[in-house]
Design an enzyme around this catalytic site. Sequence first.
Site, short mmCIF file in Angstrom:
data_model
loop_
_atom_site.label_atom_id
_atom_site.label_comp_id
_atom_site.label_asym_id
_atom_site.label_seq_id
_atom_site.Cartn_x
_atom_site.Cartn_y
_atom_site.Cartn_z
CG ASP A 43 -0.32 -0.10 2.52
OD1 ASP A 43 0.93 -0.23 2.57
OD2 ASP A 43 -1.03 -0.05 3.54
CB SER A 44 4.59 1.69 0.04
OG SER A 44 4.84 0.50 -0.67
CG ASP A 83 0.20 -4.11 1.95
OD1 ASP A 83 0.20 -5.02 2.81
OD2 ASP A 83 1.08 -3.23 1.88
CE LYS A 112 2.92 -6.08 3.82
NZ LYS A 112 2.41 -4.89 4.51
CD GLU A 114 0.07 -1.67 7.98
OE1 GLU A 114 -0.29 -0.90 8.90
OE2 GLU A 114 0.66 -1.27 6.96
CD GLU A 181 7.50 -0.62 7.82
OE1 GLU A 181 6.58 -1.34 7.39
OE2 GLU A 181 7.71 0.54 7.41
O1 KIV Z 1 3.53 -1.19 1.70
C1 KIV Z 1 4.68 -1.59 1.76
O2 KIV Z 1 5.56 -1.25 0.95
C2 KIV Z 1 5.03 -2.50 2.85
C3 KIV Z 1 6.46 -2.91 2.99
C4 KIV Z 1 7.28 -1.78 3.44
C5 KIV Z 1 6.62 -4.07 3.86
O3 KIV Z 1 4.19 -2.88 3.58
#
Ligand code: KIV
Length: 263
Positions: A43-44, A83, A112, A114, A181
């Site tokens: 989600d980055s 994500d 994934k 959180e 992280e």
């Molecule tokens: O969204 C992302 O890029 C991440 C990684 C930094 C693990 O969750």
Amino acid sequence: MQNIHHFQSAKLDSRKITLLTCYDYSFARILADSAIDAVLVGDSAATVVHGYEYTTHATLDMMVMHTRAVAKGLNQKKFLIADMPFLSYRKSLDHSLNAVEALIQAGAHAIKLEGVRGNEDLIQHIVGSGVPVMGHLGLTPQHIHALGGFKIQGREKILQKQLLADAKSLEALGAFSIVLECIPASLAQTISKTLTIPTIGIGAGQHTDGQILVLHDLLGLSTFNAKFVKEFMEGKSLCLDAVNRYTSEVIQNIYPNEAFSYE
Ligand code: KIV
């Protein structure tokens, strides 16, 4: 293509697992031919590609669009994790499963999410539905406002205990691996030694079972300069140089010459 069994066997054989984020088709084609084990559509994307300050701006539509593009570029050559965006798994079971379904239909092999507290039933349900789940603990950027900013997590004894307990509980719930992280290296080592599932570190030192980085950070294409980021290429200056050479050749009428023209 690697799969969740590769993650497990790599841990058993003490082989490091390598992951990178990816958000688009062109870079996915490069990663498909690379030695990397697996790819995360993080989600980055919201910060790296869309220019927002926080990952909380990622939406399901955004994640589905990027996942579809990356899946096409990878062409089933790499294991693909996507994500679950901010709040997409905190509203109701139905809502969460629709989000999981959308990401899997877009081409992800796993998702994934959180944190663990409050997500226990959901994680069990997703895993029980046949979708591998990767956990994410420590600095969880979707909680950025509650955490009070981007800072190392787990420096205090009480938080270290909590993080270890959360990691154990993710393992018990059936997660196939956990991203750790921005936590102290010694804590990441303890968690990695305690768990039977692999840990994937980012800003968590060298003792995790694998590592993940944001692709644009590794390529030197981002403005993010945390201590843990190593730029393996000077991407920004290489791009600037190419753009400026193009501009200069057009101005001087060097490009396009006959070699680049049709009769
Ligand atoms: O969204 C992302 O890029 C991440 C990684 C930094 C693990 O969750």
